[in-house]
Design an enzyme around this catalytic site. Structure first.
Site, PDB file in Angstrom:
ATOM      1  N   SER A   6       0.868  -1.184   0.000  1.00 52.13           N
ATOM      2  CA  SER A   6       0.000   0.000   0.000  1.00 52.13           C
ATOM      3  C   SER A   6       0.900   1.228   0.000  1.00 52.13           C
ATOM      4  O   SER A   6       2.074   1.144   0.351  1.00 52.13           O
ATOM      5  CB  SER A   6      -0.846  -0.003   1.284  1.00 52.13           C
ATOM      6  OG  SER A   6      -1.475   1.237   1.481  1.00 52.13           O
ATOM      7  N   TYR A  21      -1.879   0.110  10.795  1.00 55.49           N
ATOM      8  CA  TYR A  21      -1.959  -0.463   9.442  1.00 55.49           C
ATOM      9  C   TYR A  21      -0.645  -0.241   8.697  1.00 55.49           C
ATOM     10  O   TYR A  21      -0.105  -1.165   8.074  1.00 55.49           O
ATOM     11  CB  TYR A  21      -3.131   0.177   8.690  1.00 55.49           C
ATOM     12  CG  TYR A  21      -3.267  -0.279   7.256  1.00 55.49           C
ATOM     13  CD1 TYR A  21      -3.572  -1.603   6.954  1.00 55.49           C
ATOM     14  CD2 TYR A  21      -3.107   0.617   6.198  1.00 55.49           C
ATOM     15  CE1 TYR A  21      -3.705  -2.014   5.625  1.00 55.49           C
ATOM     16  CE2 TYR A  21      -3.236   0.207   4.874  1.00 55.49           C
ATOM     17  CZ  TYR A  21      -3.534  -1.109   4.594  1.00 55.49           C
ATOM     18  OH  TYR A  21      -3.661  -1.521   3.282  1.00 55.49           O
TER      19      TYR A  21
END
Ligand code: NAP
Length: 261
Positions: A136, A149
């Protein structure tokens, strides 16, 4: 016919990847917990020209991981591509992170991909295959409320970088994909700290899952080590290397703004 073991295949980016590979005539070994959804994806795979083997289960469970890789080897005859796509978001200010929930998220986002590569390594060496790690933009920039995250995706990036060098001599490639916001159920599926607003509305900058899937297939075909899938990711990535000071200011401003629910 290439065999692709695909985690997180029941929805979102995984579902788009399954259909895109099927259109190239691949055999998909589909993994996720929702069995019914996987059977729907399997129908899409067959309609698109591929073959599908459905192996439902939880990738954080070692017994399931062993079964997934065993069935890929036995029923599909080997593994050409392992796509570690299953993952979950986690939105919480650092001071409100519940570390037990963060540990659970690490089981999914970090330890499951690592274990699956370890288990699939002999088959991948045999096929001189490819590992895809779905990272990501949060794998290179940790924005406010993304500490947990981003920590998981930074960890995945570190594992991928080290592993890429180690697996090269066995002829196995490691491809890291770094999407920014993508239009999938990811935001509503994410873990959120109590009282943290928002993240349920679609992100206006979101890319389609199909676009991320097309870029992923191209990266695997070309053996590209890292693909940043949108201009947003490329700007964030460049800023983290070339303009860390201004980026810190932007993030400080972001920290005082709350996303709408
Ligand atoms: N969407 C974004 O904005 C975005 C941006 C950058 C990176 N990513 C990354 O892209 C990947 C896919 O995300 P997405 O947007 O497609 O999310 P999604 O729509 O929420 O899909 C997540 C997938 O993971 C599976 N999964 C979740 N927990 C699992 C478990 N314990 N065991 C097995 N499968 C599990 C889910 O299936 P079941 O619930 O059926 O198990 C589902 O198929 C993730 O790694 C995510 O971090 C997403």
């Amino acid at each position: 016919m290439k065999t692709v073991v695909l985690t997180g295949a029941s929805m979102g980016i995984g579902r788009a990847l399954a259909v895109a590979w099927a259109a190239r005539g691949a055999k998909l070994v589909l993994s996720a917990r929702s069995e019914n959804a996987l059977h729907e994806v399997a129908k899409d795979v067959v309609n698109a020209g591929g073959k599908a083997i459905v192996v439902p289960g939880d990738v954080t469970d070692e017994k399931y991981r062993l079964e997934l890789i065993r069935r890929a080897n036995e029923e599909a005859g080997g593994i050409d591509v392992l796509v570690n796509n299953a993952g979950r978001g986690f939105y919480a200010p650092a001071l409100q992170i519940d570390v037990d929930r963060m540990r659970e998220m690490f089981e999914l986002n970090v330890f499951a991909p690592l274990r699956l590569v370890q288990l699939a390594a002999p088959a991948l060496a045999e096929s001189r295959g490819t590992v895809v790690m779905m990272s990501s933009v949060a794998g290179i920039v940790a924005a406010p409320r993304y500490a947990a995250y981003a920590a998981s995706k930074f960890a995945l990036e570190a594992i991928s970088m080290s592993m890429r060098a180690e697996l090269a001599e066995r002829g196995v490639r490691v491809v890291v994909i770094r999407p920014g916001p993508v239009d999938t159920p990811f935001r509503s599926n994410a873990t959120k700290a109590e009282g943290v607003p928002g993240y349920d509305k679609p992100d206006p900058r979101a890319q389609s899952a199909g676009a991320v899937a097309a870029l992923t297939l191209r990266a695997v075909e070309r053996g590209a080590p890292v693909v940043e899938t949108s201009a947003f990711v490329r700007v964030a990535s460049a800023a983290s290397r070339l303009a860390p000071g201004p980026l810190r200011l932007v993030m400080r401003r972001m920290a005082t703004k709350h996303p709408e629910g």
